[in-house]
Write a protein that holds these residues in place. Structure first.
Motif, mmCIF file in Angstrom:
data_model
loop_
_atom_site.group_PDB
_atom_site.id
_atom_site.type_symbol
_atom_site.label_atom_id
_atom_site.label_comp_id
_atom_site.label_asym_id
_atom_site.label_seq_id
_atom_site.Cartn_x
_atom_site.Cartn_y
_atom_site.Cartn_z
ATOM 1 N N ASP A 29 -0.114 20.841 -31.438
ATOM 2 C CA ASP A 29 0.029 20.271 -29.906
ATOM 3 C C ASP A 29 0.833 19.027 -29.929
ATOM 4 O OD1 ASP A 29 -1.793 22.344 -28.906
ATOM 5 O OD2 ASP A 29 -3.569 20.997 -29.271
ATOM 6 N N LEU A 30 1.704 18.941 -29.130
ATOM 7 C CA LEU A 30 2.560 17.759 -29.309
ATOM 8 C C LEU A 30 2.066 16.723 -28.504
ATOM 9 C CD1 LEU A 30 5.922 18.991 -29.204
ATOM 10 C CD2 LEU A 30 4.666 18.401 -31.062
ATOM 11 N N VAL A 31 1.451 17.214 -27.236
ATOM 12 C CA VAL A 31 0.644 16.313 -26.004
ATOM 13 C C VAL A 31 -0.538 17.104 -25.750
ATOM 14 C CG1 VAL A 31 0.686 15.054 -23.999
ATOM 15 C CG2 VAL A 31 2.805 15.156 -25.514
ATOM 16 N N ARG A 32 -1.608 16.360 -25.660
ATOM 17 C CA ARG A 32 -2.813 17.172 -24.912
ATOM 18 C C ARG A 32 -3.531 16.080 -24.367
ATOM 19 N NH1 ARG A 32 -7.160 21.450 -26.468
ATOM 20 N NH2 ARG A 32 -5.683 22.256 -27.767
ATOM 21 N N LEU A 33 -4.012 16.519 -23.099
ATOM 22 C CA LEU A 33 -4.985 15.693 -22.282
ATOM 23 C C LEU A 33 -6.129 16.312 -21.984
ATOM 24 C CD1 LEU A 33 -2.374 13.834 -19.929
ATOM 25 C CD2 LEU A 33 -3.647 12.956 -21.798
ATOM 26 N N PHE A 286 -25.240 23.384 -19.470
ATOM 27 C CA PHE A 286 -23.966 23.749 -19.150
ATOM 28 C C PHE A 286 -22.760 23.002 -19.792
ATOM 29 C CE2 PHE A 286 -20.358 22.837 -16.380
ATOM 30 C CZ PHE A 286 -19.704 24.116 -16.117
ATOM 31 N N TYR A 287 -21.670 23.754 -20.025
ATOM 32 C CA TYR A 287 -20.631 23.022 -20.741
ATOM 33 C C TYR A 287 -19.041 23.307 -20.104
ATOM 34 C CZ TYR A 287 -17.253 22.445 -24.519
ATOM 35 O OH TYR A 287 -16.266 22.154 -25.640
ATOM 36 N N LEU A 288 -18.476 22.239 -19.955
ATOM 37 C CA LEU A 288 -17.163 22.576 -19.379
ATOM 38 C C LEU A 288 -16.073 21.774 -20.191
ATOM 39 C CD1 LEU A 288 -15.410 23.311 -16.821
ATOM 40 C CD2 LEU A 288 -16.050 21.117 -15.944
ATOM 41 N N ARG A 289 -14.985 22.418 -20.359
ATOM 42 C CA ARG A 289 -14.027 21.609 -21.071
ATOM 43 C C ARG A 289 -12.620 22.189 -20.492
ATOM 44 N NH1 ARG A 289 -10.914 22.757 -25.946
ATOM 45 N NH2 ARG A 289 -12.213 24.249 -26.590
ATOM 46 N N THR A 290 -11.724 21.188 -20.105
ATOM 47 C CA THR A 290 -10.613 21.482 -19.260
ATOM 48 C C THR A 290 -9.496 20.405 -19.633
ATOM 49 O OG1 THR A 290 -9.412 22.246 -17.394
ATOM 50 C CG2 THR A 290 -10.948 20.317 -17.111
ATOM 51 N N GLY A 291 -8.020 20.953 -19.845
ATOM 52 C CA GLY A 291 -7.037 20.084 -19.830
ATOM 53 C C GLY A 291 -5.748 20.952 -19.895
ATOM 54 N N ILE A 292 -4.805 20.169 -20.234
ATOM 55 C CA ILE A 292 -3.392 20.705 -20.397
ATOM 56 C C ILE A 292 -2.778 20.144 -21.525
ATOM 57 C CG2 ILE A 292 -2.491 18.795 -19.423
ATOM 58 C CD1 ILE A 292 -0.360 20.626 -17.636
ATOM 59 N N LYS A 293 -1.784 21.138 -22.409
ATOM 60 C CA LYS A 293 -1.198 20.803 -23.541
ATOM 61 C C LYS A 293 0.071 21.209 -23.735
ATOM 62 C CE LYS A 293 -3.248 24.886 -25.809
ATOM 63 N NZ LYS A 293 -4.311 25.464 -26.848
ATOM 64 N N PHE A 294 0.957 20.528 -24.225
ATOM 65 C CA PHE A 294 2.467 21.008 -24.574
ATOM 66 C C PHE A 294 2.207 21.130 -26.133
ATOM 67 C CE2 PHE A 294 6.651 20.209 -25.437
ATOM 68 C CZ PHE A 294 7.514 21.162 -24.603
ATOM 69 N N LYS A 295 2.499 22.401 -26.581
ATOM 70 C CA LYS A 295 2.310 22.699 -27.755
ATOM 71 C C LYS A 295 3.810 23.374 -28.536
ATOM 72 C CE LYS A 295 0.895 27.493 -26.870
ATOM 73 N NZ LYS A 295 -0.038 28.695 -27.090
ATOM 74 N N ILE A 296 3.949 23.377 -29.905
ATOM 75 C CA ILE A 296 4.921 23.882 -30.380
ATOM 76 C C ILE A 296 5.005 25.429 -30.322
ATOM 77 C CG2 ILE A 296 6.047 24.314 -32.655
ATOM 78 C CD1 ILE A 296 5.060 21.451 -33.565
#
Length: 296
Positions: A29-33, A286-296
């Motif tokens: 992952d080059l960038v991940r939020l 309850f569990y929540l995980r969300t985000g956006i990533k720019f990957k190779i």
């Protein structure tokens, strides 16, 4: 005492494997939020984590790469229950990693990857001391045949050894991860911290069922006194399962959402030698995980 030591070792082996499998995988992952949230059932306590990752690959030779990066986790513990001590020093936890990775082609189908991962994990309410620093590292052998057109069911196998200073175990531990493409629609990954079964709807959308680990260990700079014992560290380990969805904006830009339920939640205050001092609210939720990533 033996049972207590065994529980300690099991807990920290889980944290160790999580740390290396997860952080090694992040090098793609080059960038991940990312945003994670666990509201406690039948409790006012809440766990929130904000994560930012940045990696920069540098080509050294034709097939050799140096990866330099950093990761920041901002963990917010909203402990609103009536605990027998002041929880204000636990409101905010920082985990900062420097990621140094190197990978090179070893044989025709194999690559070698090495990772050095110095870490700061602390409440950071005062100046940093040696107790806030941890050293992690690993050596991995990777057989990646996911782009091999001659294979009917492409796969990727990663085996290696990992070391984590936080475990108190003075020798490396083994590591294994296995991915397999079953057909054009189905694939699976077997490993820790995450195993999943993925279904590809089309080039843009996919869904998956997953089971995974999450967690951290950090130094408490202002130790908490509980019944005459000092708590110098705080640790969290979570086993979670559920469903995930990914939307591919482009080949490399992906948005994702994972939701599920924690099957095991262990949030503990520990002494300087990692013995359990006090267990915080451990009701599954309850569990929540969300985000956006720019990957190779």
């Amino acid at each position: 005492m033996r049972d207590r030591n065994m529980k300690f070792k099991v807990h920290f082996i889980l944290v160790l494997v999580f740390t290396f499998h997860y952080s090694f995988g992040q090098l793609s992952d080059l960038v991940r939020l990312e945003y994670s949230f666990i509201p406690q059932s039948n409790s006012d306590d809440r766990y929130t984590r904000l994560r930012a990752i940045l990696n920069y690959p540098i080509k050294i030779k034709k097939s050799d790469y140096l990866v330099i990066g950093a990761e920041y986790n901002r963990i917010l513990l909203n402990l609103e229950e009536d605990y027998p001590f002041n929880t204000s020093s636990l409101d905010l936890i920082h985990v900062i990693d420097l990621n140094l990775g190197y990978t090179f082609k070893w044989k025709d189908k194999w690559r070698v990857g090495a990772k050095f991962n110095p870490r700061i994990a602390s409440t950071m309410s005062k100046s940093l001391t040696s107790d806030d620093y941890f050293i992690n590292g690993g050596l991995f052998f990777i057989n990646d045949r996911t782009k091999d057109k001659d294979l009917k069911r492409p796969y990727r196998l990663i085996v290696g050894l990992t070391y984590n200073a936080t475990t108190g175990i003075q020798f490396p531990l083994p590591f294994v991860s296995y991915f397999r493409q079953i057909n054009e629609l189905w694939s699976f990954n077997a490993g820790i911290p995450k195993s999943n079964l993925k279904y590809t709807i089309n080039n843009t959308n996919n869904v998956q069922a997953f089971m995974g680990l999450d967690g951290y260990l950090a130094n408490i700079q202002e130790p908490i006194s509980i019944d005459g014992r000092n708590a110098d560290h705080i640790s969290l380990s979570v086993i979670v399962g559920g469903l995930g969805y990914e939307y591919c904006f482009t080949e490399h830009l992906v948005g994702y959402l994972y939701t599920g339920y924690t099957f095991r939640l262990n949030n503990v205050l520990r002494s300087g030698n990692r013995d359990e001092v006090f267990k915080l609210d451990d009701v599954n939720a309850f569990y929540l995980r969300t985000g956006i990533k720019f990957k190779i």
